[in-house]
Design a protein around this motif. Structure first.
Motif, PDB file in Angstrom:
ATOM      1  N   CYS A 116       0.852  -1.198   0.000  1.00  0.00           N
ATOM      2  CA  CYS A 116       0.000   0.000   0.000  1.00  0.00           C
ATOM      3  C   CYS A 116       0.884   1.243   0.000  1.00  0.00           C
ATOM      4  N   ASP A 117       0.297   2.382  -0.336  1.00  0.00           N
ATOM      5  CA  ASP A 117       1.039   3.644  -0.382  1.00  0.00           C
ATOM      6  C   ASP A 117       1.686   3.983   0.956  1.00  0.00           C
ATOM      7  N   ASP A 118       1.050   3.607   2.065  1.00  0.00           N
ATOM      8  CA  ASP A 118       1.593   3.935   3.394  1.00  0.00           C
ATOM      9  C   ASP A 118       2.647   2.944   3.878  1.00  0.00           C
ATOM     10  N   VAL A 147      -6.082  -5.707   5.455  1.00  0.00           N
ATOM     11  CA  VAL A 147      -4.947  -4.799   5.298  1.00  0.00           C
ATOM     12  C   VAL A 147      -4.024  -4.991   6.484  1.00  0.00           C
ATOM     13  N   VAL A 148      -2.739  -5.104   6.194  1.00  0.00           N
ATOM     14  CA  VAL A 148      -1.707  -5.200   7.225  1.00  0.00           C
ATOM     15  C   VAL A 148      -1.140  -3.793   7.405  1.00  0.00           C
ATOM     16  N   PRO A 149      -1.223  -3.246   8.617  1.00  0.00           N
ATOM     17  CA  PRO A 149      -0.741  -1.869   8.815  1.00  0.00           C
ATOM     18  C   PRO A 149       0.772  -1.755   8.666  1.00  0.00           C
ATOM     19  N   ALA A 150       1.211  -0.546   8.324  1.00  0.00           N
ATOM     20  CA  ALA A 150       2.642  -0.278   8.164  1.00  0.00           C
ATOM     21  C   ALA A 150       3.325  -0.057   9.504  1.00  0.00           C
ATOM     22  N   ALA A 151       2.562   0.355  10.519  1.00  0.00           N
ATOM     23  CA  ALA A 151       3.148   0.652  11.833  1.00  0.00           C
ATOM     24  C   ALA A 151       3.215  -0.615  12.673  1.00  0.00           C
TER      25      ALA A 151
END
Length: 161
Positions: free
Chosen positions: A78-80, A125-129
């Motif tokens: 993803c973009d993030d 969705v797997v978060p970036a943080a």
């Protein structure tokens, strides 16, 4: 038992033991062939292609699958910096199954799913943080037994199963 092929460039007719599985097959394929298997088997893939490289590529295999399994899995960055995962629960099983998502070995997703005709799509969705995920793993579990595992490295943007 499933006959699988990573991909087919051009168009091909796929026959197993004299039984036509597909007339105009392209791309990756998987056919349930349990009842078609014999003690000795003959697989024919007749390719009509325009280029010398047309034909099957990647692995051609017989897979022993559970009654329910995962198919069509993809992961994209993803973009993030996180990751979007999607796929489908296929097959048939009377009881709910569990879907686990792991990023770099840590659980990031859980869902209980029940099979249905035509399959059951899922996405998460797997978060970036706190850190962008590098490795993703999706497990399909029945009670305490892992029925299907899919893993990918996010070094590539998109990795189909």
């Amino acid at each position: 038992v499933w006959l699988t092929c990573a991909g087919l460039a051009g168009t091909g007719a796929v026959t197993l033991n004299g039984h036509c599985l597909a007339q105009e097959q392209t791309g990756p394929f998987a056919f349930e062939v349990t009842q078609r298997l014999r003690q000795r088997n003959q697989l024919e893939i007749v390719v009509a292609g325009a280029a010398p490289e047309d034909g099957p590529w990647g692995e051609i295999a017989l897979e022993v699958r559970c009654a329910a399994y995962l198919e069509g899995l993809t992961a994209r960055r993803c973009d993030d910096g996180g990751a979007a995962v999607s796929g489908r629960l296929a097959g048939s099983w009377p009881d709910p199954l569990e879907l686990y998502g792991l990023a770099d070995g840590k659980p990031v997703y859980y869902q209980s799913l029940t099979t249905a005709p035509g399959g059951v799509p899922f996405a998460f969705v797997v978060p970036a943080a706190p850190h962008p995920p590098r490795r993703l793993r999706v497990d399909l579990v029945n009670v305490a037994a892992i029925w299907h595992t899919w893993e990918t490295d996010l070094a590539d943007d998109t990795r189909p199963a």
